[in-house]
Motif scaffolding. Structure first.
Motif, PDB file in Angstrom:
ATOM      1  N   GLU A  87      -4.113   9.320   8.549  1.00  0.00           N
ATOM      2  CA  GLU A  87      -4.136   9.325  10.005  1.00  0.00           C
ATOM      3  C   GLU A  87      -5.254   8.396  10.460  1.00  0.00           C
ATOM      4  N   TRP A  88      -5.066   7.723  11.598  1.00  0.00           N
ATOM      5  CA  TRP A  88      -6.058   6.751  12.055  1.00  0.00           C
ATOM      6  C   TRP A  88      -6.171   6.749  13.578  1.00  0.00           C
ATOM      7  N   ILE A  89      -7.275   6.164  14.030  1.00  0.00           N
ATOM      8  CA  ILE A  89      -7.503   5.874  15.443  1.00  0.00           C
ATOM      9  C   ILE A  89      -7.619   4.366  15.576  1.00  0.00           C
ATOM     10  N   SER A  90      -6.878   3.791  16.514  1.00  0.00           N
ATOM     11  CA  SER A  90      -6.851   2.324  16.642  1.00  0.00           C
ATOM     12  C   SER A  90      -6.405   1.944  18.044  1.00  0.00           C
ATOM     13  N   SER A  91      -6.878   0.794  18.505  1.00  0.00           N
ATOM     14  CA  SER A  91      -6.373   0.209  19.746  1.00  0.00           C
ATOM     15  C   SER A  91      -6.323  -1.300  19.575  1.00  0.00           C
ATOM     16  N   THR A  92      -5.371  -1.932  20.257  1.00  0.00           N
ATOM     17  CA  THR A  92      -5.272  -3.389  20.228  1.00  0.00           C
ATOM     18  C   THR A  92      -5.045  -3.909  21.637  1.00  0.00           C
ATOM     19  N   SER A  93      -5.478  -5.149  21.860  1.00  0.00           N
ATOM     20  CA  SER A  93      -5.309  -5.809  23.160  1.00  0.00           C
ATOM     21  C   SER A  93      -4.774  -7.218  22.936  1.00  0.00           C
ATOM     22  N   GLY A  94      -3.680  -7.306  22.202  1.00  0.00           N
ATOM     23  CA  GLY A  94      -3.119  -8.600  21.829  1.00  0.00           C
ATOM     24  C   GLY A  94      -3.520  -9.020  20.428  1.00  0.00           C
ATOM     25  N   ASP A  95      -4.501  -8.341  19.842  1.00  0.00           N
ATOM     26  CA  ASP A  95      -4.909  -8.581  18.459  1.00  0.00           C
ATOM     27  C   ASP A  95      -4.120  -7.655  17.547  1.00  0.00           C
ATOM     28  N   HIS A  96      -4.532  -7.560  16.283  1.00  0.00           N
ATOM     29  CA  HIS A  96      -3.850  -6.672  15.353  1.00  0.00           C
ATOM     30  C   HIS A  96      -4.860  -5.899  14.520  1.00  0.00           C
ATOM     31  N   ASP A  97      -4.482  -4.711  14.089  1.00  0.00           N
ATOM     32  CA  ASP A  97      -5.225  -3.879  13.152  1.00  0.00           C
ATOM     33  C   ASP A  97      -4.304  -3.546  11.997  1.00  0.00           C
ATOM     34  N   GLY A  98      -4.862  -2.986  10.927  1.00  0.00           N
ATOM     35  CA  GLY A  98      -3.996  -2.604   9.827  1.00  0.00           C
ATOM     36  C   GLY A  98      -4.709  -1.884   8.700  1.00  0.00           C
ATOM     37  N   ILE A  99      -3.907  -1.457   7.748  1.00  0.00           N
ATOM     38  CA  ILE A  99      -4.380  -0.708   6.585  1.00  0.00           C
ATOM     39  C   ILE A  99      -3.713  -1.274   5.341  1.00  0.00           C
ATOM     40  N   ILE A 100      -4.488  -1.427   4.283  1.00  0.00           N
ATOM     41  CA  ILE A 100      -3.969  -1.855   2.983  1.00  0.00           C
ATOM     42  C   ILE A 100      -3.978  -0.642   2.053  1.00  0.00           C
ATOM     43  N   LEU A 101      -2.827  -0.391   1.440  1.00  0.00           N
ATOM     44  CA  LEU A 101      -2.645   0.789   0.593  1.00  0.00           C
ATOM     45  C   LEU A 101      -2.491   0.388  -0.866  1.00  0.00           C
ATOM     46  N   ASP A 102      -3.120   1.132  -1.750  1.00  0.00           N
ATOM     47  CA  ASP A 102      -2.820   1.083  -3.182  1.00  0.00           C
ATOM     48  C   ASP A 102      -2.033   2.338  -3.511  1.00  0.00           C
ATOM     49  N   LEU A 103      -0.768   2.141  -3.913  1.00  0.00           N
ATOM     50  CA  LEU A 103       0.135   3.262  -4.142  1.00  0.00           C
ATOM     51  C   LEU A 103       0.475   3.391  -5.616  1.00  0.00           C
ATOM     52  N   GLU A 104       0.829   4.589  -5.984  1.00  0.00           N
ATOM     53  CA  GLU A 104       1.294   4.853  -7.352  1.00  0.00           C
ATOM     54  C   GLU A 104       2.679   5.461  -7.260  1.00  0.00           C
ATOM     55  N   GLY A 105       3.646   4.848  -7.952  1.00  0.00           N
ATOM     56  CA  GLY A 105       5.016   5.332  -7.914  1.00  0.00           C
ATOM     57  C   GLY A 105       5.981   4.199  -8.191  1.00  0.00           C
ATOM     58  N   GLY A 106       7.273   4.497  -8.149  1.00  0.00           N
ATOM     59  CA  GLY A 106       8.293   3.499  -8.411  1.00  0.00           C
ATOM     60  C   GLY A 106       8.766   2.830  -7.146  1.00  0.00           C
ATOM     61  N   ASP A 107       9.823   1.995  -7.280  1.00  0.00           N
ATOM     62  CA  ASP A 107      10.297   1.261  -6.108  1.00  0.00           C
ATOM     63  C   ASP A 107      11.111   2.135  -5.158  1.00  0.00           C
ATOM     64  N   ASP A 108      11.267   3.441  -5.509  1.00  0.00           N
ATOM     65  CA  ASP A 108      11.912   4.363  -4.582  1.00  0.00           C
ATOM     66  C   ASP A 108      10.909   5.057  -3.666  1.00  0.00           C
ATOM     67  N   MET A 109       9.633   4.663  -3.754  1.00  0.00           N
ATOM     68  CA  MET A 109       8.644   5.213  -2.824  1.00  0.00           C
ATOM     69  C   MET A 109       9.062   4.906  -1.397  1.00  0.00           C
ATOM     70  N   GLN A 110       8.923   5.900  -0.533  1.00  0.00           N
ATOM     71  CA  GLN A 110       9.297   5.753   0.863  1.00  0.00           C
ATOM     72  C   GLN A 110       8.043   5.863   1.731  1.00  0.00           C
ATOM     73  N   ILE A 111       7.893   4.916   2.659  1.00  0.00           N
ATOM     74  CA  ILE A 111       6.739   4.897   3.556  1.00  0.00           C
ATOM     75  C   ILE A 111       7.241   5.108   4.983  1.00  0.00           C
ATOM     76  N   ARG A 112       6.636   6.068   5.658  1.00  0.00           N
ATOM     77  CA  ARG A 112       6.990   6.326   7.056  1.00  0.00           C
ATOM     78  C   ARG A 112       5.734   6.193   7.916  1.00  0.00           C
ATOM     79  N   VAL A 113       5.811   5.321   8.930  1.00  0.00           N
ATOM     80  CA  VAL A 113       4.708   5.117   9.866  1.00  0.00           C
ATOM     81  C   VAL A 113       5.134   5.663  11.225  1.00  0.00           C
TER      82      VAL A 113
END
Length: 747
Positions: free
Chosen positions: A639-665
């Motif tokens: 979970e995160w707190i973020s705001s943008t005003s024409g710019d961008h924010d983001g998160i980089i994840l290191d995951l463990e699992g196969g190619d059937d991993m599902q990501i929901r944002v």
């Protein structure tokens, strides 16, 4: 003998306000207790009468609250008459310009008579609160303006002598270094080193020792370079006269190449830094690159701090080459105009520091919207959009509204230029634009990033350049930082100008020629030219498109470099290869704005869940405010707190699992579901409306990008008619640069 009979009369009838403070000096961003005592005047306070304390619009002092005595910013109000009660209200925009933030107290029950007292305690710590958090920027004369409304009539009267406190920098925290971006063998390159607190205010109390060392780019790595005169292990100890800032004028390089300075400092939580890159060539060219900020406000309008203090910051702390003076015209009086002229004259040193006299023409968007007017000389006419906040209307015949009336008045002069921009009011260049007076537009500031403004200009067929500016209101032009306020959500931008001389005339000629680019606040070096000697801003024609050469050096690794033709990416320079990606390393990015005008900040507080796998690690990138970021993390959810005003924010994840991993944002604007298997074929992006609100999920490279890029490209299929080629550069830290277009007409 009475020194000030008017003040005494005022206090007798309206009362007076006093401050019983823990300390005569406040530290930026600190928690404190401010205990105000209002003594009621002869008029008294009727049932329903009110008192209010106002802070400046630009102040990010946290909002007081009265519901939780153990939480921060707890406020209490009591009266000397136990039969009189107080009802508390707070409104971020409930006061009057420029003191918008309003803490209001309404008297209930019994009325208060002459001599009764009202005790207002901000930051009451008696039940466990840490106190009231004050604003994060310094201010020599911080005050909360006190007003009373004695009769429940709606008419407010300001009390005489609202208490004033100096608000100073917090403890020294880090070192920042800024250098001129280009140099020549044997010629000195100015470098400014400043010590700042955690909020980037110059730490005037710093007395530590720093060590300067030069480094040279060797391939993709910087290595020590011992042949830099003035920077080869140089030691310097800050003294009281430095005020936390030191400009070094004697740093010289003996070979061509790309350099930066590493600065180590004693006794700081962040003990070292590196400067931006300095590109050293064999000899100086006809044009040199200068850094400036043509857009800031001061306490003669909506900002904080005097013009003099802000210019001193721009010159001595930010280390920029040129600066502007842009108060809102409808509250900027004639006495302040004279003061501004005198300050501009005093700070003007051609070749060293160049201030421009000017103001912000602040008409509403239907009448043209915000425009910055700059004069080349030490004087110029003040043609306001209105006298809305100015009591003396004797010169109202000088007003020009809408903006095309301003154009008519200034057209034909060779000593003025105008820069449309997006601030509170956004400029409307679709209806109003003068190509002679408006050579460039401002596409980023502390209000946000506005690439859409360039697209509007190009769609309208304008031949125009781009710059950045801070629109700083915190007294920090040239190095402006986001505050806790949503409308100052990102770092202030900078204007990069290729000019023949560091003079007003030289900067003006460069702006007219559009030999400019914009950055989001970092000194990213960018040069866009053609094989036959043209450069960004030029207009050329021919049967075949020019061969465009782009050279760029980032202040952080470069993630993306694109050549855009009009509105579409024509060439994306390959920074990473296919082998640099891994299915276990994922990037989640979001950005954009809600609207083009006020209220543009988009709140992205959201979450991410992973199915058929787990989260091993996560880190943020491009977040602008320290209070924002990841607030919860476990193996399945973020979970995160973020705001943008024409710019961008983001998160980089290191995951463990196969190619059937599902990501929901999940975000306030919509959701995005994707499997790692899908990402193998490319990024998945969803648009959410607004002004390019989006969320994107993609694979993330396992290594950083390069610092420097040198590329040549030719459009083999240019469009018939006009082709505007411009460059967009994005760094891994989210900072950006945009070039002015090269305008090629195929004939």
């Amino acid at each position: 003998m009475i020194a000030n009979p008017n003040k005494v009369h005022h206090e007798i009838w309206y009362g007076k306000i006093e401050l019983l403070s823990e300390s005569p000096v406040l530290e930026a961003g600190s928690y404190c207790t401010l205990r105000y005592v209002y003594t009621v005047g002869r008029y008294g306070l009727d049932n329903g009468a009110r008192i209010r304390l106002l802070t400046r619009f630009a102040s990010d002092m946290e909002a007081p609250q009265w519901s939780d005595p153990q939480a921060d910013n707890y406020v209490t109000v009591t009266t000397s008459n136990p039969m009189a009660k107080a009802e508390i209200r707070y409104s971020e925009m409930g006061g009057r310009r420029p003191f918008f933030h309003a803490l209001e107290v309404e008297i209930k029950g019994e009325a208060l008579g002459e001599g009764d007292r009202v005790y207002i305690t901000l930051g009451d710590t008696s039940q466990g609160s840490r106190g009231q958090r004050v604003q994060t920027m310094v201010e020599a004369d911080f005050r909360m303006v006190a007003e009373v409304e004695c009769f429940q009539s709606g008419t407010w009267v300001e009390l005489a002598d609202s208490p004033v406190l100096p608000l100073v920098a917090a403890a020294p925290h880090r070192i920042v270094a800024a250098a001129r971006s280009m140099g020549a063998i044997g010629k000195p390159v100015p470098v400014t080193v400043r010590c700042v607190d955690a909020y980037y205010n110059p730490a005037v109390s710093y007395r530590g020792t720093i060590r300067l060392m030069a480094e040279k780019l060797d391939g993709e790595t910087f290595v020590p370079y011992a042949a830099a005169s003035g920077a080869d292990g140089r030691i310097y100890t800050f003294g009281e006269e430095d005020g936390g800032c030191r400009r070094f004028e004697d740093i010289v390089f003996g070979e061509t190449g790309m350099y930066r300075l590493k600065v180590e400092a004693d006794g700081l939580p962040e003990p070292f830094t590196v400067s931006n890159v300095i590109v050293v060539e064999a000899e100086r060219g006809r044009l040199e690159l200068y850094w400036g900020d043509l857009h800031a406000q001061y306490n003669n309008a909506l900002g904080i701090g005097s013009v003099e203090a802000a210019f001193r910051y721009a010159r001595d702390a930010a280390g920029i080459d040129f600066v502007g003076h842009q108060p809102n015209d409808f509250e900027f009086n004639c006495a302040s105009w004279e003061e501004a002229k005198e300050t501009v004259r005093r700070f003007h040193r051609p070749g060293v520091f160049v201030p421009f006299l000017g103001y912000e023409w602040s008409g509403n968007t239907p009448g043209g919207g915000d425009r910055n007017v700059h004069y080349l000389g030490d004087d110029g006419p003040l043609h306001r959009s209105s006298h809305w906040h100015i009591a003396d209307k004797s010169d109202a015949d000088m007003d020009r509204y809408p903006v095309d009336r301003l154009y008519e008045t200034l057209r034909g002069r060779d000593d003025v230029f105008i820069v449309p921009h997006v601030g509170g009011r956004r400029c409307d260049i679709t209806r109003y634009h003068d190509p002679e007076l408006e050579p460039v537009i401002e596409i980023c500031s502390t209000h946000g990033r506005f690439e859409w403004l360039l697209h509007e200009a190009l769609r309208n067929g304008y031949t125009i350049g781009v710059i950045g500016g801070s629109d700083d209101h915190s007294g920090r032009p040239g190095a402006s930082y986001p505050t806790a306020l949503s409308h100052f959500g990102v770092k202030g931008g900078l204007a990069a100008v290729y000019a023949e001389t560091l003079t007003r005339e030289g900067i003006f000629r460069a702006l007219k020629a559009r030999h400019t680019y914009a950055t989001s606040g970092e000194r990213i070096w960018l040069h866009v030219g053609t094989a036959d000697g043209h450069m960004m801003g030029d207009v050329i024609s021919g049967g075949a498109a020019p061969r465009i050469r782009v050279r760029a050096v980032g202040t952080a690794p470069i993630e993306r470099l694109e050549i855009v033709r009009n509105h579409e990416v024509a060439y994306a320079h390959p920074i990473f290869g296919q082998e640099d990606y891994s299915p276990g390393r994922i990037r989640v990015e979001w950005g954009g704005a809600l609207v083009k005008g006020r209220g543009r900040s988009a709140r992205w507080d959201g979450s991410l869940t992973v199915a058929n796998g787990r989260i091993r690690a996560a880190k943020t990138f491009a977040f602008d405010k320290p209070e924002q970021g990841i607030v919860h993390q476990d193996e399945r959810r973020l979970e995160w707190i973020s705001s943008t005003s024409g710019d961008h924010d983001g998160i980089i994840l290191d995951l463990e699992g196969g190619d059937d991993m599902q990501i929901r944002v999940e975000t306030p604007y919509g959701e995005l579901d994707v499997s790692v298997r899908e990402l193998a074929t490319g990024p998945v992006r969803r648009e959410f409306g607004g002004v390019e609100l989006y969320c994107l999920i993609s694979l993330q490279p396992t290594k950083s990008g390069v610092i420097a890029v040198d590329v040549e490209w030719q459009d083999l299929e240019p469009l018939e008619g006009r082709n505007a080629y411009w460059v967009r550069l994005v760094q891994e830290d989210g900072e950006m640069a945009w070039s002015s277009p090269i305008y090629f007409h195929k004939c």
